[in-house]
Design a protein around this motif. Structure first.
Motif, PDB file in Angstrom:
ATOM      1  N   SER A   1      75.430   1.298  41.621  1.00  0.00           N
ATOM      2  CA  SER A   1      75.848   0.103  41.546  1.00  0.00           C
ATOM      3  C   SER A   1      77.016   0.521  43.325  1.00  0.00           C
ATOM      4  CB  SER A   1      76.154  -1.265  41.309  1.00  0.00           C
ATOM      5  OG  SER A   1      77.279  -1.059  41.101  1.00  0.00           O
ATOM      6  N   PHE A   2      76.690  -0.065  44.024  1.00  0.00           N
ATOM      7  CA  PHE A   2      77.280  -0.223  45.202  1.00  0.00           C
ATOM      8  C   PHE A   2      77.693  -1.784  46.122  1.00  0.00           C
ATOM      9  CE2 PHE A   2      74.153   2.837  44.513  1.00  0.00           C
ATOM     10  CZ  PHE A   2      74.596   4.075  44.241  1.00  0.00           C
ATOM     11  N   HIS A   3      78.647  -1.257  46.636  1.00  0.00           N
ATOM     12  CA  HIS A   3      79.102  -2.411  47.309  1.00  0.00           C
ATOM     13  C   HIS A   3      78.611  -2.732  49.240  1.00  0.00           C
ATOM     14  CE1 HIS A   3      83.105  -3.400  44.978  1.00  0.00           C
ATOM     15  NE2 HIS A   3      82.739  -2.011  44.968  1.00  0.00           N
ATOM     16  N   GLY A   4      78.139  -3.623  49.292  1.00  0.00           N
ATOM     17  CA  GLY A   4      77.590  -4.430  50.134  1.00  0.00           C
ATOM     18  C   GLY A   4      76.442  -4.504  50.180  1.00  0.00           C
ATOM     19  N   ALA A   5      75.595  -5.659  50.065  1.00  0.00           N
ATOM     20  CA  ALA A   5      74.947  -6.345  49.512  1.00  0.00           C
ATOM     21  C   ALA A   5      73.598  -6.580  50.951  1.00  0.00           C
ATOM     22  CB  ALA A   5      74.413  -7.158  49.008  1.00  0.00           C
ATOM     23  N   PRO A   6      72.980  -6.324  50.626  1.00  0.00           N
ATOM     24  CA  PRO A   6      71.669  -6.228  51.966  1.00  0.00           C
ATOM     25  C   PRO A   6      71.608  -7.029  53.105  1.00  0.00           C
ATOM     26  CG  PRO A   6      70.494  -4.832  50.292  1.00  0.00           C
ATOM     27  CD  PRO A   6      71.824  -5.679  49.850  1.00  0.00           C
ATOM     28  N   THR A   7      71.405  -7.332  53.948  1.00  0.00           N
ATOM     29  CA  THR A   7      71.284  -8.537  54.646  1.00  0.00           C
ATOM     30  C   THR A   7      70.113  -8.961  54.647  1.00  0.00           C
ATOM     31  OG1 THR A   7      72.309  -8.255  56.330  1.00  0.00           O
ATOM     32  CG2 THR A   7      73.902  -9.504  55.192  1.00  0.00           C
ATOM     33  N   ASP A   8      69.426  -7.698  55.124  1.00  0.00           N
ATOM     34  CA  ASP A   8      68.201  -7.532  55.702  1.00  0.00           C
ATOM     35  C   ASP A   8      67.490  -6.243  55.749  1.00  0.00           C
ATOM     36  OD1 ASP A   8      66.526  -8.147  57.879  1.00  0.00           O
ATOM     37  OD2 ASP A   8      66.706  -7.655  59.391  1.00  0.00           O
ATOM     38  N   ARG A   9      65.869  -6.472  55.717  1.00  0.00           N
ATOM     39  CA  ARG A   9      64.901  -5.214  54.651  1.00  0.00           C
ATOM     40  C   ARG A   9      66.152  -4.103  55.791  1.00  0.00           C
ATOM     41  NH1 ARG A   9      61.378  -7.389  51.735  1.00  0.00           N
ATOM     42  NH2 ARG A   9      60.477  -5.683  51.296  1.00  0.00           N
ATOM     43  N   GLY A  10      66.138  -2.513  54.592  1.00  0.00           N
ATOM     44  CA  GLY A  10      66.243  -1.757  55.417  1.00  0.00           C
ATOM     45  C   GLY A  10      65.160  -1.442  55.960  1.00  0.00           C
ATOM     46  N   VAL A  11      65.752   0.015  56.691  1.00  0.00           N
ATOM     47  CA  VAL A  11      64.883   1.633  57.223  1.00  0.00           C
ATOM     48  C   VAL A  11      65.088   2.302  56.489  1.00  0.00           C
ATOM     49  CG1 VAL A  11      66.307   1.328  59.025  1.00  0.00           C
ATOM     50  CG2 VAL A  11      64.124   2.005  59.347  1.00  0.00           C
ATOM     51  N   HIS A  12      63.977   3.269  56.780  1.00  0.00           N
ATOM     52  CA  HIS A  12      63.650   4.910  57.183  1.00  0.00           C
ATOM     53  C   HIS A  12      63.917   5.615  57.715  1.00  0.00           C
ATOM     54  CE1 HIS A  12      61.819   9.125  55.783  1.00  0.00           C
ATOM     55  NE2 HIS A  12      62.941   9.247  55.210  1.00  0.00           N
ATOM     56  N   VAL A  13      64.889   7.245  57.905  1.00  0.00           N
ATOM     57  CA  VAL A  13      64.787   7.468  59.196  1.00  0.00           C
ATOM     58  C   VAL A  13      65.438   8.480  59.071  1.00  0.00           C
ATOM     59  CG1 VAL A  13      65.980   7.441  61.762  1.00  0.00           C
ATOM     60  CG2 VAL A  13      65.407   6.135  60.717  1.00  0.00           C
ATOM     61  N   ASN A  14      64.196   9.994  58.755  1.00  0.00           N
ATOM     62  CA  ASN A  14      64.864  10.762  59.021  1.00  0.00           C
ATOM     63  C   ASN A  14      65.924  11.312  57.070  1.00  0.00           C
ATOM     64  OD1 ASN A  14      63.147  12.293  61.080  1.00  0.00           O
ATOM     65  ND2 ASN A  14      65.843  11.588  62.021  1.00  0.00           N
ATOM     66  N   GLY A  15      65.100  11.053  56.183  1.00  0.00           N
ATOM     67  CA  GLY A  15      65.471  11.462  55.066  1.00  0.00           C
ATOM     68  C   GLY A  15      66.786  10.722  54.770  1.00  0.00           C
ATOM     69  N   MET A  16      67.001   9.902  54.951  1.00  0.00           N
ATOM     70  CA  MET A  16      67.811   8.555  55.397  1.00  0.00           C
ATOM     71  C   MET A  16      67.541   6.970  55.406  1.00  0.00           C
ATOM     72  SD  MET A  16      70.662  10.812  54.745  1.00  0.00           S
ATOM     73  CE  MET A  16      71.830   9.382  55.091  1.00  0.00           C
ATOM     74  N   VAL A  17      67.894   6.031  53.616  1.00  0.00           N
ATOM     75  CA  VAL A  17      67.714   4.566  54.232  1.00  0.00           C
ATOM     76  C   VAL A  17      69.174   4.083  54.809  1.00  0.00           C
ATOM     77  CG1 VAL A  17      66.739   2.511  52.782  1.00  0.00           C
ATOM     78  CG2 VAL A  17      65.814   4.802  52.042  1.00  0.00           C
ATOM     79  N   TYR A  18      68.798   3.303  55.426  1.00  0.00           N
ATOM     80  CA  TYR A  18      69.491   2.237  55.816  1.00  0.00           C
ATOM     81  C   TYR A  18      69.573   0.605  55.823  1.00  0.00           C
ATOM     82  CZ  TYR A  18      71.162   6.733  58.906  1.00  0.00           C
ATOM     83  OH  TYR A  18      70.501   8.193  58.986  1.00  0.00           O
ATOM     84  N   TYR A  19      70.268   0.291  55.481  1.00  0.00           N
ATOM     85  CA  TYR A  19      70.701  -1.218  55.568  1.00  0.00           C
ATOM     86  C   TYR A  19      71.749  -1.926  56.259  1.00  0.00           C
ATOM     87  CZ  TYR A  19      73.048  -1.360  51.127  1.00  0.00           C
ATOM     88  OH  TYR A  19      74.169  -1.441  50.204  1.00  0.00           O
TER      89      TYR A  19
END
Length: 369
Positions: free
Chosen positions: A193-211
């Motif tokens: 589990s990690f701090h920072g609940a998503p406010t929007d659906r994330g996006v995948h770019v070059n082996g990374m998932v950002y939100y």
């Protein structure tokens, strides 16, 4: 003895033929290669080789895909906007369930429905893989920002992974739980589990998932990023800015992470959108890339771009559920123009590359070994 000598002479010729055949395969579109795999075992061997698949994928042209549920005819449609306006018709699992696309990666669609089920589909080859049910399925929908999936690709390990983010034990918690399914492995794995609940659906770019995290409206907003190789989280701060207006979200344009910022008052036009692009080598370096005005759709309408994509040198923006606009950076105008007539049913837009990435287990076993 003569028979063995003849065979030795034939082997180099056969190798030359194989090389020539492989070069022909490299030049064929993915839809043609999908049919070629059924011709014989030797062709199947070439066309399921991981090196060939990813080399062919790297040459593919990014296109625009529209996905919609045609309830009148009880079917799901995936239409690729290209020169030939090609269309794939996908069968729905059941009439009572509406299928939607979480995202697209390497020609694969990550599909979901209201039950929380997840399916990975290659519409070019027709192959699909139904994943085991995730550990948390409540609240799954096309628009949920607290329970969503993202399909990504780890280039270092050449593995496709589905990441599932869902809320922590307490509803008011700012923590997010995360589980990962590696295609070919067969099970979901908890990664913490990690701090920072998503406010929007994330996006995948070059082996990374950002939100984006919960504090998107203030200057201390941040972006959480998950590395698909290490499966570890990192944090980036949003770039300094006087105001973030009414909304900001993330997208991928030209192979890079971009921040979309909508400014303007709700009471009247004009509303504008700025697109900032992240420098791949410096997580703090954001470059202003595009700026344009959003159309005035209706009085007091608080809308945000549902999807923003890059296709054929233009920026494509989906507004509301049935409207698709585009912006031409080479034009002197800063206005969006209507790119597609309004459809009779709602749709979602996604970038898409036709590929022959298979979803059979033997391919992934071969890849792992």
């Amino acid at each position: 003895m003569e028979h063995k000598k003849a065979r030795a002479v034939e082997d180099p010729a056969r190798l030359i033929c194989d090389d020539a055949l492989t070069e022909v395969f490299r030049r064929l579109p993915a839809r043609a290669l999908a049919a070629c795999r059924l011709v014989c075992k030797s062709w199947m061997s070439v066309l399921t080789d991981p090196h060939f698949i990813h080399e062919h994928l790297s040459r593919g042209q990014q296109k625009l895909l529209l996905f919609a549920n045609d309830r009148a005819n009880d079917r799901s449609l995936a239409m690729v906007l290209a020169d030939d306006k090609s269309m794939y018709q996908l069968s729905r699992p059941a009439a009572s369930r509406s299928v939607f696309v979480h995202n697209s990666c390497n020609g694969l669609l990550c599909l979901g429905d209201s039950t929380g089920a997840v399916e990975v589909l290659n519409p070019t080859t027709g192959e699909s893989l139904m994943l085991p049910m995730p550990m948390y399925t409540a609240g799954s929908s096309q628009f949920s920002s607290c329970n969503w999936h993202c399909l990504g690709f780890c280039p270092q390990k050449r593995e496709h992974k589905v990441v599932h983010f869902y809320p922590g034990a307490h509803i008011d918690s700012f923590k997010v739980q995360c589980e990962i399914y590696t295609v070919g492995a067969g099970v979901w794995r908890q990664v913490g589990s990690f701090h920072g609940a998503p406010t929007d659906r994330g996006v995948h770019v070059n082996g990374m998932v950002y939100y984006l995290t919960k504090f998107r409206y203030i200057a201390s907003s941040r972006i959480n990023c998950l590395n698909l190789e290490s499966e570890k989280f990192d944090v980036m701060m949003l770039p300094p800015r006087k105001s973030y207006g009414g909304h900001c979200s993330l997208t991928e344009l030209e192979g890079k992470l971009c921040l979309l910022i909508v400014d303007g008052a709700l009471e009247g036009p004009p509303r504008t959108m700025d697109i900032l692009m992240l420098n791949s080598h410096d997580k703090q370096d954001w470059t202003p890339r595009y700026h344009f005005s959003l159309p005035w759709l209706m009085p007091s309408c608080y809308f945000t771009p549902k999807h923003t994509l890059f296709h054929e040198g233009k920026i494509w923006v989906q507004l509301l559920a049935r409207s698709l606009y585009c912006f031409d950076p080479s034009s002197s105008s800063e206005e969006l123009t209507t790119a597609w007539p309004e459809l009779d049913f709602s749709f979602s837009t996604h970038t898409f590359i036709e590929s022959i990435v298979p979803l059979r287990k033997d391919y992934y076993f071969k890849q792992i070994q």
